[in-house]
Write a protein that holds these residues in place. Sequence first.
Motif, short mmCIF file in Angstrom:
data_model
loop_
_atom_site.label_atom_id
_atom_site.label_comp_id
_atom_site.label_asym_id
_atom_site.label_seq_id
_atom_site.Cartn_x
_atom_site.Cartn_y
_atom_site.Cartn_z
N ASP A 20 -7.17 -13.71 6.05
CA ASP A 20 -8.20 -13.29 6.98
C ASP A 20 -7.22 -12.43 7.97
OD1 ASP A 20 -10.23 -14.14 5.59
OD2 ASP A 20 -10.21 -16.01 6.77
N ARG A 21 -6.32 -12.82 8.51
CA ARG A 21 -5.30 -12.16 9.39
C ARG A 21 -5.08 -10.91 8.83
NH1 ARG A 21 -1.15 -14.72 12.38
NH2 ARG A 21 -1.61 -13.02 13.91
N ALA A 22 -4.49 -11.03 7.70
CA ALA A 22 -3.86 -9.71 7.07
C ALA A 22 -4.93 -8.57 6.97
CB ALA A 22 -3.20 -10.27 5.73
N THR A 23 -6.03 -9.14 6.18
CA THR A 23 -6.99 -7.84 6.04
C THR A 23 -7.60 -7.56 7.40
OG1 THR A 23 -8.77 -9.95 5.63
CG2 THR A 23 -7.71 -9.17 3.65
N ALA A 24 -7.57 -8.45 8.34
CA ALA A 24 -8.18 -7.67 9.50
C ALA A 24 -7.08 -6.80 10.11
CB ALA A 24 -8.46 -8.63 10.81
N PHE A 25 -5.79 -7.18 9.98
CA PHE A 25 -4.68 -6.14 10.47
C PHE A 25 -4.75 -4.70 9.65
CE2 PHE A 25 -0.28 -4.42 9.49
CZ PHE A 25 0.25 -4.33 10.52
N TYR A 26 -4.94 -4.98 8.22
CA TYR A 26 -4.85 -3.68 7.50
C TYR A 26 -6.25 -2.72 7.63
CZ TYR A 26 -0.52 -4.46 5.67
OH TYR A 26 0.93 -4.49 5.27
N ASP A 27 -7.24 -3.48 7.99
CA ASP A 27 -8.80 -2.90 8.42
C ASP A 27 -8.31 -1.96 9.50
OD1 ASP A 27 -10.10 -4.24 6.43
OD2 ASP A 27 -11.06 -5.62 7.82
N GLN A 28 -7.49 -2.31 10.43
CA GLN A 28 -7.35 -1.57 11.67
C GLN A 28 -6.26 -0.35 11.45
OE1 GLN A 28 -6.01 -4.36 14.70
NE2 GLN A 28 -8.02 -4.78 15.49
N VAL A 29 -5.43 -0.94 11.05
CA VAL A 29 -3.99 -0.07 10.63
C VAL A 29 -4.32 1.16 9.68
CG1 VAL A 29 -1.74 0.21 9.99
CG2 VAL A 29 -2.34 -1.70 11.31
N LEU A 30 -5.00 0.79 8.56
CA LEU A 30 -5.12 1.94 7.26
C LEU A 30 -6.36 2.79 7.64
CD1 LEU A 30 -4.46 -0.22 4.40
CD2 LEU A 30 -3.01 1.47 5.61
N ALA A 31 -7.29 2.31 8.86
CA ALA A 31 -8.35 3.38 9.40
C ALA A 31 -7.49 4.47 9.84
CB ALA A 31 -9.29 2.62 10.26
N THR A 32 -6.42 4.33 10.40
CA THR A 32 -5.80 5.48 10.88
C THR A 32 -5.39 6.48 9.97
OG1 THR A 32 -3.42 4.58 11.10
CG2 THR A 32 -4.90 4.08 13.11
N LEU A 33 -5.34 6.35 8.94
CA LEU A 33 -4.96 7.16 7.75
C LEU A 33 -6.05 7.39 6.82
CD1 LEU A 33 -1.56 5.29 6.49
CD2 LEU A 33 -1.87 7.30 8.55
N GLY A 34 -7.25 7.02 7.31
CA GLY A 34 -8.42 7.50 6.58
C GLY A 34 -8.77 6.74 5.58
N CYS A 35 -7.98 5.23 5.46
CA CYS A 35 -8.28 4.76 4.37
C CYS A 35 -9.28 3.41 4.59
CB CYS A 35 -7.16 4.01 3.90
SG CYS A 35 -5.79 4.94 3.31
N THR A 36 -10.08 3.04 3.69
CA THR A 36 -11.24 1.94 3.95
C THR A 36 -11.06 0.92 2.86
OG1 THR A 36 -12.82 2.88 2.74
CG2 THR A 36 -12.78 3.42 5.20
N ARG A 37 -11.79 -0.11 2.88
CA ARG A 37 -11.95 -1.19 2.00
C ARG A 37 -12.48 -0.59 0.78
NH1 ARG A 37 -12.92 -7.48 3.83
NH2 ARG A 37 -11.23 -7.51 5.48
N ILE A 38 -12.10 -0.46 -0.16
CA ILE A 38 -12.57 -0.07 -1.53
C ILE A 38 -13.25 -1.02 -2.51
CG2 ILE A 38 -12.14 1.49 -3.50
CD1 ILE A 38 -11.90 3.15 -1.01
N MET A 39 -12.61 -2.16 -2.59
CA MET A 39 -12.85 -3.29 -3.42
C MET A 39 -12.45 -4.51 -2.84
SD MET A 39 -11.95 -3.26 -7.44
CE MET A 39 -12.59 -1.89 -7.62
N ALA A 40 -13.35 -5.67 -3.13
CA ALA A 40 -12.94 -6.75 -2.73
C ALA A 40 -13.32 -7.96 -3.70
CB ALA A 40 -13.50 -7.26 -1.31
#
Length: 134
Positions: A20-40
């Motif tokens: 949960d902490r890791a995905t919250a981290f990557y939600d924030q950080v990868l958004a700066t590069l135009g990336c989003t969750r594509i699949m879960a």
Amino acid sequence: MTDIPPSILSHVSIGTNQFDRATAFYDQVLATLGCTRIMAHPGAVAYGRQFPEFWVQTPIDGQPASLGNGTHFGFIALDKAAVDAFYQAALAAGAQADGAPGPREEYGAPYYGCFVRDLDGHKIEAAFWDSSLE
């Protein structure tokens, strides 16, 4: 649609012991590069711009995730501002600094990037390659 640089990889995956902490981290950080969750899936989330390129997951074998010594993951930034935003977002989300944004002469004039350690200690990078400097 923005031109997306070609990649030689289909995708990569990293393990986490704090999903949960890791995905919250990557939600924030990868958004700066135009990336989003594509699949879960249960215990796994994939990020990308158009298709799932970077997976964060609990290890499938049920054992604790561990770091690969010498391994790091580099993300393509579309400009220098995105590298700077990635770095700031990562630090704000709990990453450890491992190389502030800037040029690295050893990588060549076109390179501008940064390095951080994510919440599990994985080394991640954002890099912009300025083709006008080649």
